[in-house]
Design a protein around this motif. Structure first.
Motif, PDB file in Angstrom:
ATOM      1  N   LEU A 154       0.819  -1.209   0.000  1.00 54.51           N
ATOM      2  CA  LEU A 154       0.000   0.000   0.000  1.00 54.51           C
ATOM      3  C   LEU A 154       0.853   1.260   0.000  1.00 54.51           C
ATOM      4  CD1 LEU A 154      -2.944  -0.985   2.378  1.00 54.51           C
ATOM      5  CD2 LEU A 154      -2.734  -1.252  -0.110  1.00 54.51           C
ATOM      6  N   ILE A 155       2.006   1.215   0.640  1.00 51.29           N
ATOM      7  CA  ILE A 155       2.920   2.356   0.578  1.00 51.29           C
ATOM      8  C   ILE A 155       3.361   2.575  -0.870  1.00 51.29           C
ATOM      9  CG2 ILE A 155       5.215   3.197   1.225  1.00 51.29           C
ATOM     10  CD1 ILE A 155       3.272   3.454   3.486  1.00 51.29           C
ATOM     11  N   ALA A 156       3.603   1.481  -1.587  1.00 51.36           N
ATOM     12  CA  ALA A 156       3.971   1.595  -3.000  1.00 51.36           C
ATOM     13  C   ALA A 156       2.843   2.245  -3.802  1.00 51.36           C
ATOM     14  CB  ALA A 156       4.316   0.223  -3.567  1.00 51.36           C
ATOM     15  N   VAL A 157       1.602   1.892  -3.479  1.00 51.82           N
ATOM     16  CA  VAL A 157       0.455   2.529  -4.141  1.00 51.82           C
ATOM     17  C   VAL A 157       0.424   4.020  -3.823  1.00 51.82           C
ATOM     18  CG1 VAL A 157      -2.068   2.652  -4.195  1.00 51.82           C
ATOM     19  CG2 VAL A 157      -0.930   0.428  -4.229  1.00 51.82           C
ATOM     20  N   ALA A 158       0.643   4.363  -2.554  1.00 58.30           N
ATOM     21  CA  ALA A 158       0.659   5.771  -2.150  1.00 58.30           C
ATOM     22  C   ALA A 158       1.727   6.541  -2.915  1.00 58.30           C
ATOM     23  CB  ALA A 158       0.889   5.882  -0.649  1.00 58.30           C
ATOM     24  N   ASP A 159       2.920   5.955  -3.006  1.00 58.22           N
ATOM     25  CA  ASP A 159       4.012   6.619  -3.721  1.00 58.22           C
ATOM     26  C   ASP A 159       3.674   6.790  -5.197  1.00 58.22           C
ATOM     27  OD1 ASP A 159       5.546   6.842  -1.431  1.00 58.22           O
ATOM     28  OD2 ASP A 159       6.689   5.011  -1.810  1.00 58.22           O
ATOM     29  N   ALA A 160       3.062   5.764  -5.788  1.00 63.04           N
ATOM     30  CA  ALA A 160       2.682   5.859  -7.197  1.00 63.04           C
ATOM     31  C   ALA A 160       1.629   6.944  -7.404  1.00 63.04           C
ATOM     32  CB  ALA A 160       2.155   4.506  -7.683  1.00 63.04           C
ATOM     33  N   ALA A 161       0.658   7.014  -6.485  1.00 66.88           N
ATOM     34  CA  ALA A 161      -0.386   8.036  -6.602  1.00 66.88           C
ATOM     35  C   ALA A 161       0.196   9.437  -6.509  1.00 66.88           C
ATOM     36  CB  ALA A 161      -1.450   7.827  -5.527  1.00 66.88           C
ATOM     37  N   MET A 162       1.219   9.598  -5.684  1.00 71.90           N
ATOM     38  CA  MET A 162       1.794  10.934  -5.518  1.00 71.90           C
ATOM     39  C   MET A 162       2.592  11.379  -6.742  1.00 71.90           C
ATOM     40  SD  MET A 162       0.439  11.898  -2.820  1.00 71.90           S
ATOM     41  CE  MET A 162       1.139  13.544  -3.050  1.00 71.90           C
ATOM     42  N   THR A 163       3.021  10.422  -7.574  1.00 73.98           N
ATOM     43  CA  THR A 163       3.730  10.829  -8.785  1.00 73.98           C
ATOM     44  C   THR A 163       2.803  11.533  -9.772  1.00 73.98           C
ATOM     45  OG1 THR A 163       3.349   8.729  -9.975  1.00 73.98           O
ATOM     46  CG2 THR A 163       5.317   8.869  -8.563  1.00 73.98           C
ATOM     47  N   THR A 164       1.490  11.402  -9.571  1.00 79.62           N
ATOM     48  CA  THR A 164       0.531  12.071 -10.457  1.00 79.62           C
ATOM     49  C   THR A 164       0.297  13.521 -10.058  1.00 79.62           C
ATOM     50  OG1 THR A 164      -1.430  11.443  -9.163  1.00 79.62           O
ATOM     51  CG2 THR A 164      -0.643   9.859 -10.800  1.00 79.62           C
ATOM     52  N   TRP A 165       0.819  13.930  -8.909  1.00 76.76           N
ATOM     53  CA  TRP A 165       0.564  15.290  -8.403  1.00 76.76           C
ATOM     54  C   TRP A 165       0.879  16.374  -9.432  1.00 76.76           C
ATOM     55  CZ3 TRP A 165      -1.850  16.954  -4.006  1.00 76.76           C
ATOM     56  CH2 TRP A 165      -1.710  18.305  -3.669  1.00 76.76           C
ATOM     57  N   PRO A 166       2.053  16.337 -10.095  1.00 75.00           N
ATOM     58  CA  PRO A 166       2.343  17.409 -11.062  1.00 75.00           C
ATOM     59  C   PRO A 166       1.304  17.504 -12.173  1.00 75.00           C
ATOM     60  CG  PRO A 166       4.341  16.195 -10.545  1.00 75.00           C
ATOM     61  CD  PRO A 166       3.199  15.421  -9.948  1.00 75.00           C
ATOM     62  N   ASN A 167       0.845  16.353 -12.671  1.00 71.53           N
ATOM     63  CA  ASN A 167      -0.177  16.385 -13.724  1.00 71.53           C
ATOM     64  C   ASN A 167      -1.512  16.890 -13.207  1.00 71.53           C
ATOM     65  OD1 ASN A 167       1.511  15.432 -15.756  1.00 71.53           O
ATOM     66  ND2 ASN A 167       1.003  13.285 -15.357  1.00 71.53           N
ATOM     67  N   LEU A 168      -1.881  16.454 -11.999  1.00 68.50           N
ATOM     68  CA  LEU A 168      -3.166  16.878 -11.436  1.00 68.50           C
ATOM     69  C   LEU A 168      -3.200  18.368 -11.130  1.00 68.50           C
ATOM     70  CD1 LEU A 168      -3.889  13.885  -9.053  1.00 68.50           C
ATOM     71  CD2 LEU A 168      -5.204  14.499 -11.071  1.00 68.50           C
ATOM     72  N   THR A 169      -2.066  18.926 -10.809  1.00 69.68           N
ATOM     73  CA  THR A 169      -2.025  20.367 -10.480  1.00 69.68           C
ATOM     74  C   THR A 169      -1.672  21.221 -11.683  1.00 69.68           C
ATOM     75  OG1 THR A 169       0.280  20.123  -9.719  1.00 69.68           O
ATOM     76  CG2 THR A 169      -1.468  19.987  -8.055  1.00 69.68           C
ATOM     77  N   SER A 170      -1.523  20.605 -12.837  1.00 69.62           N
ATOM     78  CA  SER A 170      -1.190  21.385 -14.023  1.00 69.62           C
ATOM     79  C   SER A 170      -2.442  22.025 -14.604  1.00 69.62           C
ATOM     80  CB  SER A 170      -0.544  20.484 -15.076  1.00 69.62           C
ATOM     81  OG  SER A 170      -1.507  19.636 -15.678  1.00 69.62           O
ATOM     82  N   THR A 171      -2.224  22.998 -15.460  1.00 68.56           N
ATOM     83  CA  THR A 171      -3.365  23.694 -16.062  1.00 68.56           C
ATOM     84  C   THR A 171      -4.086  22.842 -17.090  1.00 68.56           C
ATOM     85  OG1 THR A 171      -1.895  24.652 -17.730  1.00 68.56           O
ATOM     86  CG2 THR A 171      -2.285  25.938 -15.726  1.00 68.56           C
ATOM     87  N   SER A 172      -3.473  21.714 -17.495  1.00 68.06           N
ATOM     88  CA  SER A 172      -4.100  20.886 -18.533  1.00 68.06           C
ATOM     89  C   SER A 172      -5.385  20.225 -18.046  1.00 68.06           C
ATOM     90  CB  SER A 172      -3.128  19.800 -19.012  1.00 68.06           C
ATOM     91  OG  SER A 172      -2.811  18.908 -17.957  1.00 68.06           O
ATOM     92  N   LEU A 173      -5.540  20.088 -16.709  1.00 71.97           N
ATOM     93  CA  LEU A 173      -6.764  19.502 -16.163  1.00 71.97           C
ATOM     94  C   LEU A 173      -7.698  20.568 -15.596  1.00 71.97           C
ATOM     95  CD1 LEU A 173      -5.447  16.279 -14.352  1.00 71.97           C
ATOM     96  CD2 LEU A 173      -6.662  16.458 -16.525  1.00 71.97           C
TER      97      LEU A 173
END
Length: 206
Positions: free
Chosen positions: A184-203
């Motif tokens: 589950l920690i690995a899942v958490a780490d993977a989810a956090m790698t999406t942060w830059p895309n989620l906070t970008s203006t493209s979304l």
């Protein structure tokens, strides 16, 4: 003549702990009043007198769960200066909470829900409200992050909140299915790698 009701040594928190363990392990539908009576060491009339029946007892169990188990995930999120750090804390703390050895694995609010075709619509609505509160808490966190300039103003914080709430719910199910803390920690780490895309203006919301 002896009167019916709670025994003199009735300990409400202890009784709630016992009921919590059953609901958490078996779910609402699969937990019978007979099992609750045995675990809580209260006869059914006493349970009705003290808690008002199974559904009312379950409502109190959920509040008890949030007070004693939810705080390790959600308490004091404002101590984090960055919303990204607060989000990672939520996911990592969830991984820790969902895989404890002294409690059933996963989250009670996710896993105890009745079947959709059962006659417990009110219970489902209560649990749905609690799950939605996770998304609301995250959205408020991200709105504050926007106010402080940590998240771009045009980032879609609704999508962000829904995404990370969905990840957390999925972690609960995976924990019940046998996923380890490290998984589950690995899942958490993977989810956090999406942060830059989620906070970008493209979304950004259009």
């Amino acid at each position: 003549m002896a009167t019916r009701g709670r025994p003199p040594a009735f300990d409400r928190d202890n009784a709630l702990d016992k009921a919590l363990g059953l609901f958490w392990e078996r779910g609402y539908d699969n937990t019978s009043m007979a099992e609750l009576s045995a675990a809580m060491k209260l006869n059914p009339p006493s349970i009705y007198a003290a808690f008002g029946g199974k559904e009312a007892l379950f409502d109190e169990v959920i509040a008890h769960y949030n007070k004693h188990h939810g705080t390790m995930i959600w308490a004091d999120l404002d101590r984090f200066k960055q919303p990204k750090d607060a989000t990672r804390h939520v996911l990592v703390a969830s991984a820790n909470a969902y895989t404890r050895e002294d409690t059933p694995h996963g989250c009670l609010v996710v896993l105890a829900a009745p079947q959709e075709n059962s006659n417990h619509a009110t219970v489902n609505q209560t649990l749905c409200s609690h799950r939605r509160s996770v998304t609301k808490t995250l959205r408020n966190l991200y709105a504050e992050g926007q106010r402080r300039g940590h998240i771009p103003r045009n980032a879609n914080i609704d999508t962000m909140a829904t995404y990370y709430a969905t990840v957390q719910i999925g972690m609960s199910i995976q924990a019940r299915d046998g996923a380890t803390r490290d998984d589950l920690i690995a899942v958490a780490d993977a989810a956090m790698t999406t942060w830059p895309n989620l906070t970008s203006t493209s979304l950004a919301r259009r």
